[in-house]
Write a protein that holds these residues in place. Sequence first.
Motif, PDB file in Angstrom:
ATOM      1  N   LYS A  27      22.004  60.140  34.095  1.00 45.52           N
ATOM      2  CA  LYS A  27      21.723  60.238  32.660  1.00 45.52           C
ATOM      3  C   LYS A  27      22.684  59.356  31.854  1.00 45.52           C
ATOM      4  O   LYS A  27      22.276  58.698  30.896  1.00 45.52           O
ATOM      5  CB  LYS A  27      21.828  61.701  32.200  1.00 45.52           C
ATOM      6  N   LEU A  28      23.960  59.301  32.275  1.00 42.80           N
ATOM      7  CA  LEU A  28      24.931  58.432  31.609  1.00 42.80           C
ATOM      8  C   LEU A  28      24.490  56.973  31.710  1.00 42.80           C
ATOM      9  O   LEU A  28      24.527  56.233  30.728  1.00 42.80           O
ATOM     10  CB  LEU A  28      26.322  58.614  32.219  1.00 42.80           C
ATOM     11  N   ILE A  29      24.048  56.568  32.875  1.00 40.35           N
ATOM     12  CA  ILE A  29      23.592  55.182  33.070  1.00 40.35           C
ATOM     13  C   ILE A  29      22.348  54.907  32.235  1.00 40.35           C
ATOM     14  O   ILE A  29      22.240  53.865  31.592  1.00 40.35           O
ATOM     15  CB  ILE A  29      23.367  54.891  34.567  1.00 40.35           C
ATOM     16  N   GLU A  30      21.404  55.862  32.200  1.00 42.56           N
ATOM     17  CA  GLU A  30      20.192  55.695  31.390  1.00 42.56           C
ATOM     18  C   GLU A  30      20.551  55.524  29.913  1.00 42.56           C
ATOM     19  O   GLU A  30      20.025  54.633  29.236  1.00 42.56           O
ATOM     20  CB  GLU A  30      19.270  56.900  31.543  1.00 42.56           C
ATOM     21  N   MET A  31      21.435  56.390  29.415  1.00 45.15           N
ATOM     22  CA  MET A  31      21.814  56.305  27.999  1.00 45.15           C
ATOM     23  C   MET A  31      22.562  55.003  27.720  1.00 45.15           C
ATOM     24  O   MET A  31      22.378  54.396  26.664  1.00 45.15           O
ATOM     25  CB  MET A  31      22.649  57.514  27.601  1.00 45.15           C
ATOM     26  N   THR A  32      23.396  54.584  28.658  1.00 46.02           N
ATOM     27  CA  THR A  32      24.128  53.326  28.498  1.00 46.02           C
ATOM     28  C   THR A  32      23.158  52.160  28.382  1.00 46.02           C
ATOM     29  O   THR A  32      23.298  51.299  27.509  1.00 46.02           O
ATOM     30  CB  THR A  32      25.079  53.100  29.688  1.00 46.02           C
ATOM     31  N   MET A  33      22.164  52.132  29.261  1.00 45.00           N
ATOM     32  CA  MET A  33      21.188  51.040  29.251  1.00 45.00           C
ATOM     33  C   MET A  33      20.453  50.966  27.915  1.00 45.00           C
ATOM     34  O   MET A  33      20.168  49.876  27.428  1.00 45.00           O
ATOM     35  CB  MET A  33      20.191  51.200  30.398  1.00 45.00           C
ATOM     36  N   SER A  34      20.186  52.119  27.322  1.00 45.78           N
ATOM     37  CA  SER A  34      19.458  52.112  26.052  1.00 45.78           C
ATOM     38  C   SER A  34      20.341  51.687  24.880  1.00 45.78           C
ATOM     39  O   SER A  34      19.831  51.343  23.820  1.00 45.78           O
ATOM     40  CB  SER A  34      18.855  53.489  25.776  1.00 45.78           C
ATOM     41  N   GLU A  35      21.664  51.708  25.062  1.00 49.13           N
ATOM     42  CA  GLU A  35      22.581  51.378  23.970  1.00 49.13           C
ATOM     43  C   GLU A  35      23.253  50.017  24.106  1.00 49.13           C
ATOM     44  O   GLU A  35      24.080  49.646  23.274  1.00 49.13           O
ATOM     45  CB  GLU A  35      23.634  52.483  23.824  1.00 49.13           C
ATOM     46  N   ILE A  36      22.912  49.265  25.144  1.00 49.50           N
ATOM     47  CA  ILE A  36      23.529  47.949  25.339  1.00 49.50           C
ATOM     48  C   ILE A  36      23.081  46.996  24.234  1.00 49.50           C
ATOM     49  O   ILE A  36      21.904  46.894  23.928  1.00 49.50           O
ATOM     50  CB  ILE A  36      23.180  47.371  26.727  1.00 49.50           C
ATOM     51  N   ARG A  37      24.057  46.329  23.629  1.00 50.19           N
ATOM     52  CA  ARG A  37      23.825  45.289  22.621  1.00 50.19           C
ATOM     53  C   ARG A  37      24.701  44.124  23.036  1.00 50.19           C
ATOM     54  O   ARG A  37      25.925  44.270  23.145  1.00 50.19           O
ATOM     55  CB  ARG A  37      24.227  45.760  21.221  1.00 50.19           C
ATOM     56  N   LEU A  38      24.101  42.975  23.298  1.00 54.66           N
ATOM     57  CA  LEU A  38      24.834  41.844  23.845  1.00 54.66           C
ATOM     58  C   LEU A  38      26.095  41.487  23.072  1.00 54.66           C
ATOM     59  O   LEU A  38      27.108  41.142  23.656  1.00 54.66           O
ATOM     60  CB  LEU A  38      23.918  40.629  23.953  1.00 54.66           C
ATOM     61  N   ASP A  39      26.054  41.579  21.774  1.00 52.78           N
ATOM     62  CA  ASP A  39      27.225  41.184  20.981  1.00 52.78           C
ATOM     63  C   ASP A  39      28.182  42.338  20.714  1.00 52.78           C
ATOM     64  O   ASP A  39      29.277  42.125  20.212  1.00 52.78           O
ATOM     65  CB  ASP A  39      26.778  40.560  19.658  1.00 52.78           C
ATOM     66  N   GLU A  40      27.807  43.590  21.079  1.00 53.71           N
ATOM     67  CA  GLU A  40      28.652  44.736  20.763  1.00 53.71           C
ATOM     68  C   GLU A  40      29.087  45.543  21.982  1.00 53.71           C
ATOM     69  O   GLU A  40      30.243  45.934  22.081  1.00 53.71           O
ATOM     70  CB  GLU A  40      27.916  45.683  19.810  1.00 53.71           C
ATOM     71  N   PHE A  41      28.163  45.826  22.897  1.00 55.23           N
ATOM     72  CA  PHE A  41      28.435  46.741  24.012  1.00 55.23           C
ATOM     73  C   PHE A  41      27.729  46.238  25.259  1.00 55.23           C
ATOM     74  O   PHE A  41      26.511  46.182  25.311  1.00 55.23           O
ATOM     75  CB  PHE A  41      27.960  48.153  23.643  1.00 55.23           C
ATOM     76  N   SER A  42      28.515  45.880  26.274  1.00 54.11           N
ATOM     77  CA  SER A  42      27.947  45.257  27.470  1.00 54.11           C
ATOM     78  C   SER A  42      27.608  46.236  28.584  1.00 54.11           C
ATOM     79  O   SER A  42      27.116  45.836  29.624  1.00 54.11           O
ATOM     80  CB  SER A  42      28.912  44.202  28.004  1.00 54.11           C
ATOM     81  N   GLY A  43      27.887  47.512  28.397  1.00 46.35           N
ATOM     82  CA  GLY A  43      27.583  48.504  29.424  1.00 46.35           C
ATOM     83  C   GLY A  43      28.848  49.100  30.015  1.00 46.35           C
ATOM     84  O   GLY A  43      29.939  48.924  29.475  1.00 46.35           O
ATOM     85  N   ILE A  44      28.684  49.814  31.142  1.00 49.22           N
ATOM     86  CA  ILE A  44      29.818  50.505  31.754  1.00 49.22           C
ATOM     87  C   ILE A  44      29.979  50.121  33.215  1.00 49.22           C
ATOM     88  O   ILE A  44      29.041  49.649  33.856  1.00 49.22           O
ATOM     89  CB  ILE A  44      29.670  52.041  31.668  1.00 49.22           C
ATOM     90  N   GLU A  45      31.172  50.342  33.707  1.00 47.69           N
ATOM     91  CA  GLU A  45      31.489  50.275  35.132  1.00 47.69           C
ATOM     92  C   GLU A  45      31.920  51.700  35.483  1.00 47.69           C
ATOM     93  O   GLU A  45      32.696  52.317  34.763  1.00 47.69           O
ATOM     94  CB  GLU A  45      32.636  49.285  35.359  1.00 47.69           C
ATOM     95  N   ILE A  46      31.382  52.241  36.590  1.00 47.86           N
ATOM     96  CA  ILE A  46      31.695  53.613  36.970  1.00 47.86           C
ATOM     97  C   ILE A  46      31.941  53.700  38.470  1.00 47.86           C
ATOM     98  O   ILE A  46      31.203  53.093  39.248  1.00 47.86           O
ATOM     99  CB  ILE A  46      30.561  54.584  36.533  1.00 47.86           C
ATOM    100  N   GLU A  47      32.997  54.398  38.850  1.00 50.29           N
ATOM    101  CA  GLU A  47      33.319  54.649  40.256  1.00 50.29           C
ATOM    102  C   GLU A  47      33.795  56.078  40.402  1.00 50.29           C
ATOM    103  O   GLU A  47      34.551  56.570  39.576  1.00 50.29           O
ATOM    104  CB  GLU A  47      34.420  53.708  40.765  1.00 50.29           C
ATOM    105  N   SER A  48      33.340  56.765  41.445  1.00 47.23           N
ATOM    106  CA  SER A  48      33.750  58.140  41.703  1.00 47.23           C
ATOM    107  C   SER A  48      34.007  58.352  43.177  1.00 47.23           C
ATOM    108  O   SER A  48      33.490  57.626  44.011  1.00 47.23           O
ATOM    109  CB  SER A  48      32.677  59.153  41.332  1.00 47.23           C
ATOM    110  N   TYR A  49      34.794  59.375  43.442  1.00 45.03           N
ATOM    111  CA  TYR A  49      34.996  59.836  44.810  1.00 45.03           C
ATOM    112  C   TYR A  49      34.060  61.008  45.063  1.00 45.03           C
ATOM    113  O   TYR A  49      34.132  62.002  44.350  1.00 45.03           O
ATOM    114  CB  TYR A  49      36.412  60.362  45.018  1.00 45.03           C
ATOM    115  N   PRO A  50      33.205  60.946  46.067  1.00 39.78           N
ATOM    116  CA  PRO A  50      32.415  62.134  46.388  1.00 39.78           C
ATOM    117  C   PRO A  50      33.269  63.131  47.164  1.00 39.78           C
ATOM    118  O   PRO A  50      34.216  62.758  47.842  1.00 39.78           O
ATOM    119  CB  PRO A  50      31.286  61.587  47.260  1.00 39.78           C
TER     120      PRO A  50
END
Length: 115
Positions: free
Chosen positions: A44-67
């Motif tokens: 859901k975080l990735i989906e919301m990020t994709m909908s809010e990407i603006r080339l000149d303002e917000f390029s997205g996220i990098e995410i890493e987790s330990y399972p």
Amino acid sequence: MDLISAERLESMSSMEKIRLILNKVKRGNIVVLEQGLTPEEEVKLIEMTMSEIRLDEFSGIEIESYPVKSEGTFINKILGKSGIKTRMTVIGPANQLRTVEKDKYQISTKVSVGD
């Protein structure tokens, strides 16, 4: 960099967690969660990020987790519920945070400040 305790996250709904993280990352902060998101929350975080990407303002996220090892019980497996929980998660702006290496003991990242 914002370090967020598991205790704070436990008192929040999934959408509250996602909005908190996304707002912080959009402001340029790197967020480290003591206890990570569920796989569904990460999606859901990735989906919301994709909908809010603006080339000149917000390029997205990098995410890493330990399972963490699966905590699935027999009943959960029958019901199709995932017993996998994540522990520490690192989330940051895609233009500032790059994962260099990840193994089961360490996440190495490169952080660049400014443009």
